[in-house]
Design a protein around this motif. Structure first.
Motif, PDB file in Angstrom:
ATOM      1  N   ASP A  24       0.808  -1.217   0.000  1.00  6.53           N
ATOM      2  CA  ASP A  24       0.000   0.000   0.000  1.00  6.53           C
ATOM      3  C   ASP A  24       0.845   1.271   0.000  1.00  6.53           C
ATOM      4  O   ASP A  24       0.313   2.373   0.065  1.00  6.53           O
ATOM      5  CB  ASP A  24      -0.929   0.008   1.223  1.00  6.53           C
ATOM      6  CG  ASP A  24      -1.923  -1.140   1.187  1.00  6.53           C
ATOM      7  OD1 ASP A  24      -2.354  -1.485   0.075  1.00  6.53           O
ATOM      8  OD2 ASP A  24      -2.257  -1.672   2.260  1.00  6.53           O
ATOM      9  N   ASP A  25       2.165   1.115  -0.019  1.00  9.53           N
ATOM     10  CA  ASP A  25       3.049   2.282   0.072  1.00  9.53           C
ATOM     11  C   ASP A  25       3.365   2.864  -1.302  1.00  9.53           C
ATOM     12  O   ASP A  25       4.524   3.040  -1.663  1.00  9.53           O
ATOM     13  CB  ASP A  25       4.352   1.881   0.780  1.00  9.53           C
ATOM     14  CG  ASP A  25       4.128   1.598   2.254  1.00  9.53           C
ATOM     15  OD1 ASP A  25       3.071   1.980   2.770  1.00  9.53           O
ATOM     16  OD2 ASP A  25       5.014   0.983   2.868  1.00  9.53           O
ATOM     17  N   GLY A  26       2.363   3.205  -2.091  1.00  7.03           N
ATOM     18  CA  GLY A  26       2.603   3.861  -3.373  1.00  7.03           C
ATOM     19  C   GLY A  26       2.806   2.882  -4.501  1.00  7.03           C
ATOM     20  O   GLY A  26       2.060   1.920  -4.655  1.00  7.03           O
ATOM     21  N   GLY A  27       3.834   3.139  -5.327  1.00  2.59           N
ATOM     22  CA  GLY A  27       4.058   2.348  -6.528  1.00  2.59           C
ATOM     23  C   GLY A  27       4.665   0.993  -6.247  1.00  2.59           C
ATOM     24  O   GLY A  27       4.914   0.612  -5.110  1.00  2.59           O
ATOM     25  N   SER A  28       4.922   0.262  -7.338  1.00  2.92           N
ATOM     26  CA  SER A  28       5.496  -1.073  -7.187  1.00  2.92           C
ATOM     27  C   SER A  28       6.238  -1.480  -8.453  1.00  2.92           C
ATOM     28  O   SER A  28       6.002  -0.940  -9.538  1.00  2.92           O
ATOM     29  CB  SER A  28       4.401  -2.099  -6.886  1.00  2.92           C
ATOM     30  OG  SER A  28       3.485  -2.185  -7.972  1.00  2.92           O
ATOM     31  N   ILE A  29       7.143  -2.423  -8.263  1.00  3.55           N
ATOM     32  CA  ILE A  29       7.844  -3.051  -9.386  1.00  3.55           C
ATOM     33  C   ILE A  29       7.243  -4.433  -9.572  1.00  3.55           C
ATOM     34  O   ILE A  29       7.111  -5.196  -8.610  1.00  3.55           O
ATOM     35  CB  ILE A  29       9.351  -3.168  -9.094  1.00  3.55           C
ATOM     36  CG1 ILE A  29       9.977  -1.777  -8.962  1.00  3.55           C
ATOM     37  CG2 ILE A  29      10.054  -3.965 -10.187  1.00  3.55           C
ATOM     38  CD1 ILE A  29      11.413  -1.815  -8.456  1.00  3.55           C
TER      39      ILE A  29
ATOM     40  N   ARG B 110       8.728   5.386  -6.490  1.00  2.09           N
ATOM     41  CA  ARG B 110       8.475   6.210  -5.305  1.00  2.09           C
ATOM     42  C   ARG B 110       7.390   7.248  -5.566  1.00  2.09           C
ATOM     43  O   ARG B 110       6.688   7.680  -4.644  1.00  2.09           O
ATOM     44  CB  ARG B 110       9.769   6.891  -4.853  1.00  2.09           C
ATOM     45  CG  ARG B 110      10.714   5.983  -4.095  1.00  2.09           C
ATOM     46  CD  ARG B 110      11.762   6.789  -3.356  1.00  2.09           C
ATOM     47  NE  ARG B 110      12.579   7.547  -4.275  1.00  2.09           N
ATOM     48  CZ  ARG B 110      13.704   7.087  -4.851  1.00  2.09           C
ATOM     49  NH1 ARG B 110      14.112   5.859  -4.563  1.00  2.09           N
ATOM     50  NH2 ARG B 110      14.396   7.835  -5.675  1.00  2.09           N
ATOM     51  N   ALA B 111       7.223   7.630  -6.828  1.00  5.01           N
ATOM     52  CA  ALA B 111       6.193   8.607  -7.195  1.00  5.01           C
ATOM     53  C   ALA B 111       4.820   7.959  -7.343  1.00  5.01           C
ATOM     54  O   ALA B 111       3.852   8.631  -7.694  1.00  5.01           O
ATOM     55  CB  ALA B 111       6.582   9.309  -8.486  1.00  5.01           C
ATOM     56  N   GLY B 112       4.748   6.635  -7.101  1.00  6.79           N
ATOM     57  CA  GLY B 112       3.465   5.951  -7.146  1.00  6.79           C
ATOM     58  C   GLY B 112       3.183   5.197  -8.419  1.00  6.79           C
ATOM     59  O   GLY B 112       2.077   4.666  -8.599  1.00  6.79           O
ATOM     60  N   LYS B 113       4.159   5.110  -9.320  1.00  8.72           N
ATOM     61  CA  LYS B 113       3.945   4.433 -10.600  1.00  8.72           C
ATOM     62  C   LYS B 113       4.089   2.912 -10.473  1.00  8.72           C
ATOM     63  O   LYS B 113       4.784   2.409  -9.591  1.00  8.72           O
ATOM     64  CB  LYS B 113       4.968   4.933 -11.630  1.00  8.72           C
ATOM     65  CG  LYS B 113       4.945   6.438 -11.874  1.00  8.72           C
ATOM     66  CD  LYS B 113       3.709   6.859 -12.624  1.00  8.72           C
ATOM     67  CE  LYS B 113       3.738   8.358 -12.922  1.00  8.72           C
ATOM     68  NZ  LYS B 113       4.829   8.733 -13.824  1.00  8.72           N
ATOM     69  N   THR B 114       3.398   2.223 -11.384  1.00  8.00           N
ATOM     70  CA  THR B 114       3.577   0.775 -11.510  1.00  8.00           C
ATOM     71  C   THR B 114       4.590   0.529 -12.608  1.00  8.00           C
ATOM     72  O   THR B 114       4.366   0.893 -13.775  1.00  8.00           O
ATOM     73  CB  THR B 114       2.256   0.070 -11.872  1.00  8.00           C
ATOM     74  OG1 THR B 114       1.326   0.233 -10.794  1.00  8.00           O
ATOM     75  CG2 THR B 114       2.492  -1.425 -12.106  1.00  8.00           C
ATOM     76  N   LEU B 115       5.721  -0.064 -12.249  1.00  9.78           N
ATOM     77  CA  LEU B 115       6.797  -0.346 -13.193  1.00  9.78           C
ATOM     78  C   LEU B 115       6.792  -1.836 -13.516  1.00  9.78           C
ATOM     79  O   LEU B 115       6.975  -2.673 -12.627  1.00  9.78           O
ATOM     80  CB  LEU B 115       8.147   0.054 -12.587  1.00  9.78           C
ATOM     81  CG  LEU B 115       9.399  -0.453 -13.315  1.00  9.78           C
ATOM     82  CD1 LEU B 115       9.468   0.103 -14.730  1.00  9.78           C
ATOM     83  CD2 LEU B 115      10.647  -0.089 -12.526  1.00  9.78           C
TER      84      LEU B 115
ATOM     85  N   LEU C 201      11.056  -0.657  -1.216  1.00  8.09           N
ATOM     86  CA  LEU C 201      10.000  -0.477  -2.208  1.00  8.09           C
ATOM     87  C   LEU C 201       9.342  -1.824  -2.498  1.00  8.09           C
ATOM     88  O   LEU C 201       9.950  -2.876  -2.331  1.00  8.09           O
ATOM     89  CB  LEU C 201      10.572   0.118  -3.491  1.00  8.09           C
ATOM     90  CG  LEU C 201      11.171   1.522  -3.354  1.00  8.09           C
ATOM     91  CD1 LEU C 201      11.814   1.964  -4.657  1.00  8.09           C
ATOM     92  CD2 LEU C 201      10.107   2.530  -2.927  1.00  8.09           C
ATOM     93  N   THR C 202       8.111  -1.776  -2.953  1.00 12.31           N
ATOM     94  CA  THR C 202       7.361  -3.007  -3.207  1.00 12.31           C
ATOM     95  C   THR C 202       7.818  -3.674  -4.493  1.00 12.31           C
ATOM     96  O   THR C 202       7.869  -3.045  -5.558  1.00 12.31           O
ATOM     97  CB  THR C 202       5.851  -2.707  -3.300  1.00 12.31           C
ATOM     98  OG1 THR C 202       5.416  -2.183  -2.051  1.00 12.31           O
ATOM     99  CG2 THR C 202       5.065  -3.965  -3.622  1.00 12.31           C
ATOM    100  N   VAL C 203       8.150  -4.950  -4.390  1.00  9.77           N
ATOM    101  CA  VAL C 203       8.519  -5.751  -5.555  1.00  9.77           C
ATOM    102  C   VAL C 203       7.656  -7.010  -5.541  1.00  9.77           C
ATOM    103  O   VAL C 203       7.593  -7.714  -4.532  1.00  9.77           O
ATOM    104  CB  VAL C 203      10.007  -6.160  -5.530  1.00  9.77           C
ATOM    105  CG1 VAL C 203      10.351  -6.946  -6.801  1.00  9.77           C
ATOM    106  CG2 VAL C 203      10.904  -4.954  -5.385  1.00  9.77           C
ATOM    107  N   THR C 204       6.988  -7.280  -6.651  1.00  8.69           N
ATOM    108  CA  THR C 204       6.195  -8.492  -6.755  1.00  8.69           C
ATOM    109  C   THR C 204       6.453  -9.118  -8.123  1.00  8.69           C
ATOM    110  O   THR C 204       7.271  -8.605  -8.895  1.00  8.69           O
ATOM    111  CB  THR C 204       4.692  -8.203  -6.550  1.00  8.69           C
ATOM    112  OG1 THR C 204       3.964  -9.437  -6.503  1.00  8.69           O
ATOM    113  CG2 THR C 204       4.137  -7.331  -7.664  1.00  8.69           C
ATOM    114  N   ALA C 205       5.773 -10.211  -8.416  1.00  6.82           N
ATOM    115  CA  ALA C 205       6.061 -10.908  -9.670  1.00  6.82           C
ATOM    116  C   ALA C 205       4.802 -11.517 -10.260  1.00  6.82           C
ATOM    117  O   ALA C 205       3.855 -11.867  -9.555  1.00  6.82           O
ATOM    118  CB  ALA C 205       7.101 -12.006  -9.439  1.00  6.82           C
ATOM    119  N   VAL C 206       4.826 -11.632 -11.576  1.00  2.22           N
ATOM    120  CA  VAL C 206       3.821 -12.378 -12.311  1.00  2.22           C
ATOM    121  C   VAL C 206       4.502 -13.658 -12.775  1.00  2.22           C
ATOM    122  O   VAL C 206       5.312 -13.631 -13.694  1.00  2.22           O
ATOM    123  CB  VAL C 206       3.301 -11.586 -13.532  1.00  2.22           C
ATOM    124  CG1 VAL C 206       2.332 -12.444 -14.339  1.00  2.22           C
ATOM    125  CG2 VAL C 206       2.632 -10.306 -13.083  1.00  2.22           C
ATOM    126  N   PRO C 207       4.245 -14.790 -12.107  1.00  2.00           N
ATOM    127  CA  PRO C 207       4.926 -16.026 -12.480  1.00  2.00           C
ATOM    128  C   PRO C 207       4.528 -16.458 -13.883  1.00  2.00           C
ATOM    129  O   PRO C 207       3.493 -16.043 -14.407  1.00  2.00           O
ATOM    130  CB  PRO C 207       4.449 -17.037 -11.432  1.00  2.00           C
ATOM    131  CG  PRO C 207       3.537 -16.323 -10.522  1.00  2.00           C
ATOM    132  CD  PRO C 207       3.274 -14.959 -11.058  1.00  2.00           C
TER     133      PRO C 207
END
Length: 287
Positions: free
Chosen positions: A8-13, A83-88, A115-121
């Protein structure tokens, strides 16, 4: 220090796995993110656009290249976007980013900044080749590409001589024969292995045989495409002991070799410590 990330902390990778061959393997989630991401970092932007066209996807994302030659310079700017809230969205030419592909530097830096890092397997040449190899899959290791230089390659394989897990490698088709020759020299001609090429594509092929048989097959020079090599682990025999190779050293010395050279030759072939073997030879002479 324990690192935490909060979605919930803004953007994510988002690290997204792309098809390794068959476009039908593009997941609905991947397609949704390709269309909705704010920024897409791609190993090769031309391949990304071909993928978008093939999947009939239109995106408004800002598309940037991100590869081994510019990732150091691009990482800081991409993290600012997050950090600016974008989804990368991070994609490579095929398979999962950061696994023998660009992406690790970005993840490392993002984790350091919480920063938030997640994945699409999705598709993976590593696990696909492993599953199709017919070799044990309960324990395995991924070794990526072996060094190109023969000396460095031999050193790496020496380190793996007693590895008991199934090993997965990547290799370029024009270096496959040299790789298999190096495997035979270090692991022996009878070690079981499999060469998987063009996985999920029209001309997919998996050849399962001994290393020596695969070397003969690869010698035709007709092997093409993306290649993964899966190699059986070492037998459960205990690692070689220096004392077991004293006689081999003495035979070389009897043939005219200097002790230092004889120890070096035998230690290299037997994968034992030169220092321990030298000491074992001296101890045997005292006895």
């Amino acid at each position: 220090m324990v690192e935490h990330q909060n979605a919930d902390d803004g953007g994510s990778i988002v690290l997204a796995a792309t098809p390794i061959g068959n476009l039908g393997d593009a997941s609905p989630r991947l397609q949704e993110l390709l269309a909705s991401a704010d920024v897409i970092a791609a190993e090769d932007t031309r391949r990304l656009h071909k993928l978008l066209h093939a999947l009939n996807i239109s995106t408004s994302a800002r598309v940037l290249s991100y590869h081994e030659h510019n990732e150091a310079a691009r990482t800081t700017g991409l993290l600012e976007e997050v950090r600016a809230g974008k989804t990368l969205l991070m994609v490579t030419d095929a398979g999962m980013p950061a696994v023998s592909d660009p992406g690790f530097r970005l993840v490392e830096a993002a984790v350091a900044q919480s920063l938030t890092v997640t994945a699409v397997p999705g598709p993976s040449a590593v696990t696909t080749a492993l599953a199709l190899s017919g070799l044990p899959t309960d324990r395995f290791c991924f070794e990526g590409f072996l060094p190109r230089k023969s000396g460095e390659r031999a050193t790496r394989l020496k380190e793996l001589a007693h590895e008991r897990r199934t090993m997965v490698f990547f290799e370029a088709p024009h270096r496959l024969e040299a790789m298999l020759a190096a495997l035979q020299a270090r692991f022996g001609p009878d070690r079981k292995a499999a060469v998987a090429r063009e996985l999920t594509k029209l001309h997919e092929q998996v050849v399962r045989a001994s290393v020596a048989e695969l070397l003969d097959w690869a010698g035709s020079g007709q092997v093409r495409g993306e290649i993964a090599v899966v190699v059986a682990g070492a037998d459960d025999a205990p690692p070689a002991r220096a004392v077991d190779h004293v006689e081999a050293v003495n035979e070389l010395i009897s043939g005219g070799a200097r002790m230092k050279d004889a120890v070096g030759t035998v230690a290299e072939e037997a994968v034992v410590s030169k220092r321990e073997l030298y000491g074992a030879v001296l101890a045997a002479r005292q006895d």
